[in-house]
Design an enzyme around this catalytic site. Structure first.
Site, PDB file in Angstrom:
ATOM      1  N   ASP A 189       0.831  -1.204   0.000  1.00 24.35           N
ATOM      2  CA  ASP A 189       0.000   0.000   0.000  1.00 24.35           C
ATOM      3  C   ASP A 189       0.867   1.256   0.000  1.00 24.35           C
ATOM      4  OD1 ASP A 189      -2.443   1.397   0.148  1.00 24.35           O
ATOM      5  OD2 ASP A 189      -2.328   1.518   2.329  1.00 24.35           O
ATOM      6  N   HIS A 190       0.492   2.245  -0.785  1.00 23.80           N
ATOM      7  CA  HIS A 190       1.165   3.550  -0.814  1.00 23.80           C
ATOM      8  C   HIS A 190       2.674   3.426  -0.996  1.00 23.80           C
ATOM      9  CE1 HIS A 190      -2.232   6.190  -0.031  1.00 23.80           C
ATOM     10  NE2 HIS A 190      -2.687   5.264   0.792  1.00 23.80           N
ATOM     11  N   HIS A 199      -6.986   9.941   5.441  1.00 20.72           N
ATOM     12  CA  HIS A 199      -6.375   8.893   6.253  1.00 20.72           C
ATOM     13  C   HIS A 199      -6.432   9.267   7.732  1.00 20.72           C
ATOM     14  CE1 HIS A 199      -4.182   8.061   2.346  1.00 20.72           C
ATOM     15  NE2 HIS A 199      -4.709   6.889   2.650  1.00 20.72           N
ATOM     16  N   GLY A 200      -6.366   8.225   8.579  1.00 21.70           N
ATOM     17  CA  GLY A 200      -6.318   8.471  10.020  1.00 21.70           C
ATOM     18  C   GLY A 200      -7.692   8.579  10.641  1.00 21.70           C
ATOM     19  N   GLY A 223      -8.636   5.715   3.378  1.00 23.77           N
ATOM     20  CA  GLY A 223      -9.191   6.423   4.518  1.00 23.77           C
ATOM     21  C   GLY A 223     -10.555   5.895   4.886  1.00 23.77           C
ATOM     22  N   GLY A 224     -10.707   4.560   4.867  1.00 25.15           N
ATOM     23  CA  GLY A 224     -12.019   3.959   5.095  1.00 25.15           C
ATOM     24  C   GLY A 224     -12.473   3.930   6.538  1.00 25.15           C
ATOM     25  N   ASN A 239      -9.914   0.401   2.147  1.00 18.93           N
ATOM     26  CA  ASN A 239      -8.774   0.350   3.053  1.00 18.93           C
ATOM     27  C   ASN A 239      -9.220   0.744   4.458  1.00 18.93           C
ATOM     28  OD1 ASN A 239      -7.508  -0.055   0.613  1.00 18.93           O
ATOM     29  ND2 ASN A 239      -5.843   1.372   1.014  1.00 18.93           N
TER      30      ASN A 239
END
Length: 284
Positions: A81-82, A178-179, A207-208, A228
């Site tokens: 990821d990323h 995200h977060g 950012g789920g 995610n």
């Protein structure tokens, strides 16, 4: 069983649901996610984010993820990821990862396009599916600020980007971050629908964690096939450890680790039930 990104997203498309992708920087996270997925009989994605490298080196945790995926009773994709460098991607491919996400979202469009093309060529040599990002979220992986806020993905540009790169999945920007959310996110889910229809590709929500079940369901109806999820699962583990320490004089670390694992498993279970619509099974 270990499967690649394309295969697992095809399962999601057939069922019109989404597969959860969970960051698993340690064995407790891996066990929590796989236990929940096997109990619910749903496919799942184990992810490793490059930002976890200081606490969970890819060379150490990566082989564990791959081996646990092979032993699982349900389809499991092991996903990078990323990833922002092709050298790091090469390392994951050599370990046996079956999905990779190249993240050039902060680069100028043409540079993102060129690098994503290279990532696709590299990954295809390993029969590995490729996800890429176009646009930028309100915060970076790990919750750090991305600067001026979200840059929403242009649907027409997405069509060109997907066609020229040959990617298998697209992570568009539509209002997630995200977060941990400090307030309820306002998502442009109609944009998701338009991009899915125009590109014909499975879309990914980054950012789920913290998104409402209603927004999950609408997003899935509009074309999201991978979600995610990590921050809230991890937070559940931390909370469980704090509560155990408040109740008991704990002597052994493994008791804390197990408490965290059980709490993360319960949280992952709830997320998977929403993503799968509570109806997805792998039985014909």
């Amino acid at each position: 069983m270990l499967v690649n990104l394309v295969e697992i997203l095809k399962l999601a498309e057939e069922k019109k649901c989404a597969v959860g992708a969970f960051n698993t920087p340690n064995l407790e996270c891996i066990n929590a996610v796989l236990n929940a997925a096997e109990r619910l009989n749903v496919p799942v994605i184990l992810s490793h984010a490059e930002l976890h490298e200081p606490v969970a080196p890819l060379a150490v945790i990566g082989p564990v993820m791959v081996e646990k995926a092979k032993q699982a009773k349900i389809p499991v994709c092991v996903h990078l990821d990323h990833c922002e460098t092709l050298s790091y991607m090469q390392q994951a491919l050599d370990i046996g990862f079956t999905g990779v996400m190249y993240d050039g979202s902060l680069l100028p469009y043409e540079e993102n396009l060129a690098n994503t093309k290279k990532a696709v060529v590299l990954a295809k040599n390993y029969n590995c599916g490729v996800e890429a990002e176009l646009g930028a979220l309100a915060s970076r992986e790990g919750g750090a600020s991305a600067g001026s806020g979200p840059v929403y993905t242009d649907p027409d540009q997405a069509v060109v980007f997907c066609k020229e790169t040959g990617i298998d999945a697209l992570a568009p920007s539509f209002g997630t971050a995200h977060g941990i959310y400090k307030s309820k996110p306002v998502l442009d889910l109609e944009r998701v629908k338009v991009i899915a229809e125009k590109t014909g590709l499975p879309l990914v929500m980054h950012g789920g964690s913290g998104v409402s079940p209603e927004d999950y369901r609408t997003g899935i109806q509009n074309g999201l096939r991978k979600i995610n999820y990590y921050s809230y699962m991890s937070k559940a583990g931390v909370t469980a450890v704090k509560e155990l320490l408040e109740k008991e004089d704990v002597t052994f670390f493994h008791d804390l680790a197990l408490a965290a694992q059980n709490a993360m498993e319960a949280d992952a279970d709830k997320a998977m039930r929403v993503f799968s619509g509570k109806i997805l099974t792998l039985q014909k």
